[in-house]
Design a protein around this motif. Structure first.
Motif, short mmCIF file in Angstrom:
data_model
loop_
_atom_site.label_atom_id
_atom_site.label_comp_id
_atom_site.label_asym_id
_atom_site.label_seq_id
_atom_site.Cartn_x
_atom_site.Cartn_y
_atom_site.Cartn_z
N VAL A 10 27.84 -24.17 -8.43
CA VAL A 10 28.31 -25.18 -7.48
C VAL A 10 28.26 -26.56 -8.09
CG1 VAL A 10 27.78 -26.32 -5.28
CG2 VAL A 10 27.76 -23.82 -5.43
N GLU A 11 27.17 -26.87 -8.78
CA GLU A 11 27.04 -28.20 -9.41
C GLU A 11 28.10 -28.39 -10.49
OE1 GLU A 11 25.92 -31.92 -9.71
OE2 GLU A 11 25.03 -30.53 -8.25
N ALA A 12 28.42 -27.33 -11.22
CA ALA A 12 29.45 -27.44 -12.25
C ALA A 12 30.81 -27.75 -11.62
CB ALA A 12 29.53 -26.14 -13.04
N ALA A 19 35.46 -35.26 -11.97
CA ALA A 19 36.34 -35.50 -13.11
C ALA A 19 37.79 -35.57 -12.67
CB ALA A 19 36.15 -34.41 -14.17
N ASP A 20 38.16 -34.74 -11.69
CA ASP A 20 39.52 -34.79 -11.13
C ASP A 20 39.81 -36.16 -10.54
OD1 ASP A 20 39.85 -32.12 -11.79
OD2 ASP A 20 39.44 -31.38 -9.77
N GLU A 26 43.38 -42.46 -13.50
CA GLU A 26 44.15 -42.66 -14.73
C GLU A 26 45.64 -42.44 -14.48
OE1 GLU A 26 42.39 -39.95 -17.45
OE2 GLU A 26 40.55 -41.13 -17.72
N VAL A 27 45.97 -41.46 -13.66
CA VAL A 27 47.38 -41.22 -13.32
C VAL A 27 47.97 -42.44 -12.64
CG1 VAL A 27 48.89 -39.90 -11.78
CG2 VAL A 27 47.22 -38.71 -13.20
N GLU A 185 34.05 -21.59 -2.68
CA GLU A 185 35.36 -21.53 -2.03
C GLU A 185 35.82 -22.91 -1.58
OE1 GLU A 185 37.37 -18.56 1.14
OE2 GLU A 185 35.66 -19.69 1.91
N VAL A 186 34.95 -23.65 -0.93
CA VAL A 186 35.35 -24.96 -0.41
C VAL A 186 35.63 -25.93 -1.56
CG1 VAL A 186 33.06 -26.05 -0.16
CG2 VAL A 186 34.86 -26.58 1.46
N LEU A 187 34.89 -25.80 -2.65
CA LEU A 187 35.12 -26.64 -3.83
C LEU A 187 36.44 -26.27 -4.52
CD1 LEU A 187 31.46 -26.66 -5.07
CD2 LEU A 187 32.81 -28.74 -4.77
N ASP A 188 36.71 -24.99 -4.63
CA ASP A 188 37.97 -24.56 -5.24
C ASP A 188 39.16 -25.06 -4.43
OD1 ASP A 188 36.88 -23.26 -7.43
OD2 ASP A 188 36.87 -21.28 -6.47
N CYS A 189 39.06 -24.97 -3.11
CA CYS A 189 40.15 -25.46 -2.26
C CYS A 189 40.33 -26.97 -2.40
CB CYS A 189 39.88 -25.09 -0.80
SG CYS A 189 40.09 -23.35 -0.42
N PHE A 190 39.22 -27.68 -2.54
CA PHE A 190 39.32 -29.14 -2.71
C PHE A 190 40.07 -29.46 -3.99
CE2 PHE A 190 38.07 -33.49 -3.42
CZ PHE A 190 37.89 -34.01 -2.16
N ARG A 191 39.76 -28.74 -5.06
CA ARG A 191 40.44 -28.98 -6.33
C ARG A 191 41.92 -28.61 -6.25
NH1 ARG A 191 38.39 -27.10 -11.60
NH2 ARG A 191 39.32 -29.07 -12.28
N GLU A 192 42.23 -27.54 -5.52
CA GLU A 192 43.63 -27.15 -5.34
C GLU A 192 44.40 -28.26 -4.61
OE1 GLU A 192 45.59 -24.56 -6.08
OE2 GLU A 192 44.11 -23.45 -7.24
N ALA A 193 43.79 -28.83 -3.58
CA ALA A 193 44.45 -29.91 -2.84
C ALA A 193 44.64 -31.13 -3.73
CB ALA A 193 43.65 -30.27 -1.60
#
Length: 222
Positions: A10-12, A19-20, A26-27, A185-193
């Motif tokens: 989870v921490e990773a 980082a995102d 930067e974008v 799961e909630v972290l993966d969804c956040f990154r997807e968004a």
């Protein structure tokens, strides 16, 4: 109350979420609005989306590290909302007129696509479902966390006694009952968004670099 540490997995993921956010900044500064570039109405909407993403990311990370799943999920729903509503500019007849309307305070869900369909949240979800098949179910589930609903009843229940038919409730800001995979799961969804938002921000930055002739060709006029 002291917070136990989240797992290494989870921490990773939290570090990747952060980082995102840095890459999103930067974008904005290198692709969307580099120094000296002209400003368009859609740039204001891009800045608003990027700012909301930065603020949401900060709060989301704090909620995950403090084991507050209820608010983490509400923030995820907000984050998906940012990505979807910014993407709406790609489905209207005039993106800059759309952005200007939003700047004037008009509600996005009252505006319409180029085919005349209202830009409701549910319609935006459907527009993205082919590329992101997880989106409809996740969005529907998370809506219960933005509005007070039955989802909050379930989260308040700590345990059920089968033998004596009792219910144990816990009023706490920590949701320790959720296993690691729920946080992942909630972290993966956040990154997807975040990826959805980043795609449209970079797309807008690339579009700004096109000549009038190239834009006309893309519209099918050449």
């Amino acid at each position: 109350m002291a917070h136990p540490p989240q797992s290494e997995a989870v921490e990773a993921l939290l570090l990747q979420v952060e980082a995102d956010a840095e890459r999103m900044r930067e974008v904005m500064t290198e692709v969307v609005v580099p120094a000296g570039s002209p400003m368009f109405p859609l740039d204001f909407l891009a800045f608003a989306a990027a700012k909301r993403h930065a603020s949401t990311t900060s709060a989301f990370g704090a909620m995950v590290r403090s084991w507050n799943m209820v608010i983490a999920r509400a923030l995820l729903r907000m984050h998906i909302d940012t990505s979807l509503r910014f993407s709406a500019a790609w489905h209207v007849a005039d993106p800059h007129a759309f952005a200007t309307s939003v700047l004037k305070g008009e509600r996005i869900d009252k505006l319409k696509t180029r085919t005349g369909t209202r830009l409701t949240d549910s319609h935006l979800v459907q527009l993205h479902r082919d590329e992101h098949p997880w989106l409809p179910a996740v969005y529907k589930h998370l809506s219960g966390y933005v509005h007070f609903s039955g989802a909050h009843i379930a989260d308040a229940i700590e345990g059920l006694g089968d033998a004596d038919r009792t219910v144990q409730f816990l009023v706490s800001d920590q949701d320790l009952k959720f296993p690691e995979f729920s946080w992942v799961e909630v972290l993966d969804c956040f990154r997807e968004a975040t990826s959805i938002l980043g795609t449209f921000l970079q797309g807008w930055g690339a579009t700004k670099k096109l000549s009038d002739a190239q834009l006309e060709a893309l519209r099918g006029g050449a």
